[in-house]
Design an enzyme around this catalytic site. Structure first.
Site, PDB file in Angstrom:
ATOM      1  N   ASN A  38       8.718  -2.679  20.802  1.00  0.00           N
ATOM      2  CA  ASN A  38       8.531  -1.329  21.213  1.00  0.00           C
ATOM      3  C   ASN A  38       9.358  -1.824  22.343  1.00  0.00           C
ATOM      4  O   ASN A  38       9.697  -2.999  22.920  1.00  0.00           O
ATOM      5  CB  ASN A  38       6.867  -1.079  21.869  1.00  0.00           C
ATOM      6  CG  ASN A  38       6.333  -0.469  20.524  1.00  0.00           C
ATOM      7  OD1 ASN A  38       6.697   0.073  20.146  1.00  0.00           O
ATOM      8  ND2 ASN A  38       5.135  -1.169  20.398  1.00  0.00           N
ATOM      9  N   LYS A  98       1.115  -1.058  -0.094  1.00  0.00           N
ATOM     10  CA  LYS A  98       0.010   0.177  -0.085  1.00  0.00           C
ATOM     11  C   LYS A  98       0.915   1.497   0.010  1.00  0.00           C
ATOM     12  O   LYS A  98       2.262   1.627   0.364  1.00  0.00           O
ATOM     13  CB  LYS A  98      -0.674  -0.232   0.641  1.00  0.00           C
ATOM     14  CG  LYS A  98      -0.159   0.416   2.170  1.00  0.00           C
ATOM     15  CD  LYS A  98      -1.155   0.406   3.697  1.00  0.00           C
ATOM     16  CE  LYS A  98      -0.212   0.660   4.818  1.00  0.00           C
ATOM     17  NZ  LYS A  98      -1.288   0.528   6.024  1.00  0.00           N
ATOM     18  N   HIS A 102      10.678 -11.733  -8.717  1.00  0.00           N
ATOM     19  CA  HIS A 102      10.772 -11.769  -7.035  1.00  0.00           C
ATOM     20  C   HIS A 102      11.513 -10.176  -6.534  1.00  0.00           C
ATOM     21  O   HIS A 102      12.027 -10.329  -5.657  1.00  0.00           O
ATOM     22  CB  HIS A 102      12.067 -12.218  -6.968  1.00  0.00           C
ATOM     23  CG  HIS A 102      11.718 -13.759  -7.045  1.00  0.00           C
ATOM     24  ND1 HIS A 102      11.661 -13.928  -8.599  1.00  0.00           N
ATOM     25  CD2 HIS A 102      11.033 -15.138  -6.424  1.00  0.00           C
ATOM     26  CE1 HIS A 102      11.612 -15.440  -9.063  1.00  0.00           C
ATOM     27  NE2 HIS A 102      11.321 -16.202  -7.676  1.00  0.00           N
ATOM     28  N   SER A 156      20.031  -6.776 -11.725  1.00  0.00           N
ATOM     29  CA  SER A 156      19.172  -7.909 -10.173  1.00  0.00           C
ATOM     30  C   SER A 156      19.876  -8.091  -8.511  1.00  0.00           C
ATOM     31  O   SER A 156      20.554  -7.308  -8.602  1.00  0.00           O
ATOM     32  CB  SER A 156      19.182  -9.087 -10.910  1.00  0.00           C
ATOM     33  OG  SER A 156      18.495  -9.366 -12.061  1.00  0.00           O
ATOM     34  N   ALA A 173      24.494  -4.471 -10.409  1.00  0.00           N
ATOM     35  CA  ALA A 173      23.640  -5.689  -9.797  1.00  0.00           C
ATOM     36  C   ALA A 173      24.246  -6.117  -8.515  1.00  0.00           C
ATOM     37  O   ALA A 173      25.530  -5.837  -8.420  1.00  0.00           O
ATOM     38  CB  ALA A 173      23.802  -7.177 -10.929  1.00  0.00           C
TER      39      ALA A 173
END
Length: 194
Positions: free
Chosen positions: A86, A42, A55, A112, A130
């Site tokens: 915490n 999100k 991946h 990659s 990479a």
């Protein structure tokens, strides 16, 4: 692994194996291609005409602009000091930490198995080799590689220049990038053997 109903997909986005991705609360712009086993969380966004290889993990707070290449197994982070609990031993929740945002600018290319630390900006037309670990900003047109990633050259817009220890190993038109990388690797190897 699902594509959640809150995902915003632009026109002609191609997800080659939709049953093998995990996308939720993100935005993916037009004509972008998403490989298998990609997770996009999100509040992350991917621009138009990007290629996100298999991946790869794109976490909350990451913005990828248009025409960016992301290689296989690239990992983004969004917390420079992660912790499960915490100080009092209770599990952390979203309220217990702050997302640190990361941006990949237009037409950058990430190789990659690169890890990109939280808070980094990768500039326009920049190239990350990479396996690099990117711990600080990469300027427009820079080429970085290594752990931690260091500047080894520049794309120069239409040219690819690679230098090691101040010696220019490659200076070729960008169309010859594959040959340029091969030449650079051969020369670096030759220097180590010699």
């Amino acid at each position: 692994m699902p594509i959640a109903p809150d995902v915003v997909l632009g026109k002609d986005v191609r997800i080659f194996q939709p049953e093998l991705v995990n996308l939720y609360g993100c935005t993916i712009e037009a004509e972008t291609k998403i490989g298998a086993f990609v997770e996009i969380q999100k509040n992350a966004s991917v621009g138009a005409r990007c290629k996100i290889s298999s991946h790869t993990f794109i976490c909350e707070g990451v913005t990828i602009e248009d025409e960016v290449f992301i290689g296989h197994g690239v990992m983004f982070t969004n917390d420079p000091y992660p912790s499960a609990v915490n100080d009092d031993g209770t599990l952390q929740t979203e309220q217990d930490w702050t997302v640190v945002k990361t941006r990949v600018r237009r037409h950058a290319a990430i190789g990659s198995n690169v890890t990109i630390m939280a808070g980094v900006t990768i500039g326009e037309h920049a190239l990350v080799g990479a396996g690099a670990v990117v711990t600080r900003d990469v300027a427009d047109y820079e080429i970085v590689a290594g752990v931690p990633a260091r500047v080894i050259g520049e794309t120069g817009g239409n040219r690819l220049r690679i230098a090691v220890a101040g010696a220019v190993l490659v200076d070729l038109p960008i169309e010859d990038a594959e040959r340029a990388w091969s030449t650079a690797i051969e020369q670096v190897f030759a220097r180590k053997v010699a």
